[in-house]
Design an enzyme around this catalytic site. Structure first.
Site, PDB file in Angstrom:
ATOM      1  N   CYS A  12      -2.265   3.865 -10.006  1.00  0.00           N
ATOM      2  CA  CYS A  12      -1.970   5.108 -10.701  1.00  0.00           C
ATOM      3  C   CYS A  12      -0.499   5.452 -10.470  1.00  0.00           C
ATOM      4  CB  CYS A  12      -2.860   6.233 -10.182  1.00  0.00           C
ATOM      5  SG  CYS A  12      -2.590   6.605  -8.417  1.00  0.00           S
ATOM      6  N   HIS A  41      -4.090   3.417   0.575  1.00  0.00           N
ATOM      7  CA  HIS A  41      -5.225   2.777   1.241  1.00  0.00           C
ATOM      8  C   HIS A  41      -5.584   1.458   0.561  1.00  0.00           C
ATOM      9  CE1 HIS A  41      -6.774   6.653   3.380  1.00  0.00           C
ATOM     10  NE2 HIS A  41      -5.850   6.011   4.066  1.00  0.00           N
ATOM     11  N   HIS A  74      -0.789  10.407   0.733  1.00  0.00           N
ATOM     12  CA  HIS A  74      -1.881  11.350   0.975  1.00  0.00           C
ATOM     13  C   HIS A  74      -1.397  12.729   1.393  1.00  0.00           C
ATOM     14  CE1 HIS A  74      -3.063   7.181   2.015  1.00  0.00           C
ATOM     15  NE2 HIS A  74      -4.053   7.459   1.186  1.00  0.00           N
ATOM     16  N   HIS A 125     -10.521  12.466   6.048  1.00  0.00           N
ATOM     17  CA  HIS A 125      -9.608  11.777   5.134  1.00  0.00           C
ATOM     18  C   HIS A 125      -8.209  12.376   5.295  1.00  0.00           C
ATOM     19  CE1 HIS A 125      -7.720  10.393   1.406  1.00  0.00           C
ATOM     20  NE2 HIS A 125      -8.664   9.466   1.360  1.00  0.00           N
ATOM     21  N   GLU A 127      -5.814  12.921   3.259  1.00  0.00           N
ATOM     22  CA  GLU A 127      -5.448  13.925   2.252  1.00  0.00           C
ATOM     23  C   GLU A 127      -6.043  15.279   2.605  1.00  0.00           C
ATOM     24  OE1 GLU A 127      -6.386  15.165  -2.341  1.00  0.00           O
ATOM     25  OE2 GLU A 127      -6.331  13.017  -1.897  1.00  0.00           O
ATOM     26  N   THR A 168      -8.261  15.185  -4.378  1.00  0.00           N
ATOM     27  CA  THR A 168      -7.954  14.635  -5.706  1.00  0.00           C
ATOM     28  C   THR A 168      -8.768  13.402  -6.078  1.00  0.00           C
ATOM     29  OG1 THR A 168      -6.158  13.248  -4.835  1.00  0.00           O
ATOM     30  CG2 THR A 168      -5.577  15.483  -5.575  1.00  0.00           C
ATOM     31  N   CYS A 198      -7.635  14.230  -9.829  1.00  0.00           N
ATOM     32  CA  CYS A 198      -6.503  13.761 -10.628  1.00  0.00           C
ATOM     33  C   CYS A 198      -6.954  12.961 -11.845  1.00  0.00           C
ATOM     34  CB  CYS A 198      -5.534  12.964  -9.768  1.00  0.00           C
ATOM     35  SG  CYS A 198      -5.998  11.246  -9.507  1.00  0.00           S
ATOM     36  N   ASN A 228     -11.163   6.710  -3.594  1.00  0.00           N
ATOM     37  CA  ASN A 228     -11.451   6.570  -5.023  1.00  0.00           C
ATOM     38  C   ASN A 228     -12.158   5.255  -5.333  1.00  0.00           C
ATOM     39  OD1 ASN A 228      -9.359   4.624  -6.582  1.00  0.00           O
ATOM     40  ND2 ASN A 228      -8.333   5.557  -4.836  1.00  0.00           N
ATOM     41  N   SER A 270      -5.393   2.288  -5.803  1.00  0.00           N
ATOM     42  CA  SER A 270      -4.415   1.725  -4.866  1.00  0.00           C
ATOM     43  C   SER A 270      -4.480   0.203  -4.797  1.00  0.00           C
ATOM     44  CB  SER A 270      -4.633   2.325  -3.467  1.00  0.00           C
ATOM     45  OG  SER A 270      -5.985   2.235  -3.072  1.00  0.00           O
TER      46      SER A 270
END
EC number: 1.17.7.4
Length: 317
Positions: A12, A41, A74, A125, A127, A168, A198, A228, A270
């Site tokens: 992304c 990650h 993050h 996490h 983030e 996100t 996102c 994700n 990622s």
């Protein structure tokens, strides 16, 4: 055996930007470049950057004076940011995804107003840790929930002065259930003007749903610590398909493909495309046909790297 590729898949804009920041810093300043936490990650990406001179650390105290430091995609808490700024560092670059920064700003505004904030996210996490760390008002409160059950057990100070935001990279479906619980439990709660999950997370989840309709088995290229990527595998399984999260082609078990007429391939935000190409090569070596890409949303979002890195690279060229 047919091979179908999800579209979109892989990198992304936020991941592209974060990796580019580390690569440009290495090219301009040379090794070592210190990065707090894995910049993204993905094991392949991290190992590649490590071999080129990136040093991944978890504590600011591990960074020597005079070094160059980069925050991962993050994001970090205000406390970590302040600790880094107090150090005698040559340069400090922030690779936080701009869409994560958007959530940080929502939390910071709530903190300034004294509005209690509820974050939907996964405990532990990075983030989530960074986002929770944007709240500093002792008169308010910052809370983390992961499920509707968490919502019903949550106690706040003032139910009339509440807002929520989300990590996100969550499952869109799971998050919707938690938001429904929040609105039922706290009718006055206010959400973000625009969804915090996102665009890349949403698009990749839509793509894997389409993939699962046609494929018998779904392979998700991504590392085990990628939020994700894990959500993509979960979605495929919920659609009734066998789904496997793999770091690379070498993780593929031939038995997974026994009797399979169609295998679907996608990749977390990622995971680099080179890993997808290697998976396709492996599948074709096992008898797969030419890969076909399904129709999906076009992505053309680009996030710029910090101005200092753009200018210096242009001068170097």
């Amino acid at each position: 055996m047919r091979i179908l590729l999800a579209n979109p898949r892989g990198f992304c804009a936020g991941v592209d930007r974060a990796i580019s920041i580390v690569e440009r810093a290495l090219a301009i300043y040379g090794a070592p470049i210190y990065v707090r936490h894995e910049v993204v990650h993905n094991r392949f990406v991290v190992n590649d950057l490590r071999e080129r001179g990136a040093v991944f650390i978890e504590e600011i105290s591990e960074v020597p004076d005079g070094a160059i430091l980069i925050f991962s995609a993050h994001g970090v808490s205000q406390a970590v940011r302040a600790e880094a700024k107090a150090r005698h560092l040559t340069m400090l670059f922030d690779a936080t995804c701009p869409l994560v920064t958007k959530v940080h700003m929502e939390v910071a505004r709530a903190s300034r107003r004294g509005t209690e904030a509820i974050l939907i996210g996964h405990a532990g996490h990075p983030e989530v840790e960074g986002t929770m760390g944007q709240y500093s008002n002792p008169q308010g409160g910052m809370y983390l929930v992961e499920s509707p059950q968490d919502v019903w057990q949550l106690q706040v100070k003032d139910e009339q002065n509440l807002c929520f935001m989300t990590q996100t990279t969550l499952s869109v479906d799971d998050t919707s259930e938690v938001i429904d619980a929040l609105r039922a439990r706290f009718p006055a709660i206010v959400g973000p003007r625009k969804d915090d999950i996102c665009y890349a997370t949403t698009n990749r989840q839509e793509a894997v749903r389409s993939l699962a309709v046609q494929a018998d088995v779904v392979l998700v290229v991504g590392s085990k610590n990628s939020s994700n990527s894990n959500r993509l595998a979960e979605l495929a399984r919920r659609a009734g398909r066998a789904a496997y999260l793999i770091d690379s082609a070498s993780d593929i078990d031939d038995a997974w493909l026994s009797g399979v007429g169609c295998v679907g391939v996608t990749a977390g935000a990622s995971a680099p495309d080179v890993l997808v190409r290697e998976v396709i090569d492996r599948l074709q070596a096992l008898g797969g046909a030419a890969a076909q890409e399904i129709q999906g949303r076009e992505e053309n979002i680009v996030f710029e790297v910090p101005r200092e890195l753009r200018i210096e690279v242009q001068q170097a060229d």
